[in-house]
Motif scaffolding. Structure first.
Motif: not given
Length: 161
Positions: A86-107
């Motif tokens: 979600c937007a909250m989790c995507a923003a947090a992921h980017a802010w802390v500098g985590l790498g690639r994301i692989v997801y099964a199902g889309s928003t």
């Protein structure tokens, strides 16, 4: 990007975690974090049933990574998840500098299913990871998981298919 057998195995584990979440009365989401050596270093499932709607596994992974990994380790990691952040989790992921994301199902898939079932829309705009965190490398959705995810989300929402 072509998925490896290891990528698919990690996504299967995420779907298992999502199933565990539904079995526990939570929403159907599960995620895991893999380090640069390919080891799963942390995994979690949705835990929102207690009333805190921010207890998403993707956010818990972010918090764990900040406490346990260096910035260099974080950027070399891969997050696997049953559903697109979600937007909250995507923003947090980017802010802390985590790498690639692989997801099964889309928003977009989840939003479509919920509309089909006449369920209320999310209180948060259904933005893609790419819209929220354009610098994060993303792979997904993966079509082979769609039927399982649809069934899990339906069961979590009390919808009979």
């Amino acid at each position: 990007m072509t998925l490896t057998p290891t990528d698919v195995a990690h996504l299967r584990r995420c779907v298992e975690l999502a199933r565990e979440a539904v079995d526990a009365g939570d929403e159907a989401f599960g995620s895991l974090l893999v380090n640069a050596d390919g080891d799963i270093v942390f995994e979690d499932r949705n835990r929102v049933s207690g009333g805190d709607s921010t207890r998403h596994p993707e956010l818990t992974l972010v918090e764990w990574a900040v406490a346990n990994m260096t910035p260099e380790q974080r950027v070399a990691s891969v997050t696997y998840t049953s559903g697109e952040h979600c937007a909250m989790c995507a923003a947090a992921h980017a802010w802390v500098g985590l790498g690639r994301i692989v997801y099964a199902g889309s928003t977009a898939q989840l939003t479509g299913w919920r509309a089909e079932w006449n369920l209320p829309a999310s209180p948060v705009a259904p933005l893609s990871i790419r819209e929220v965190a354009p610098g994060v490398a993303v792979t997904g959705p993966i079509s082979e998981f769609a039927a399982d995810l649809r069934a899990l989300h339906a069961r979590a929402a009390g919808v009979t298919l």
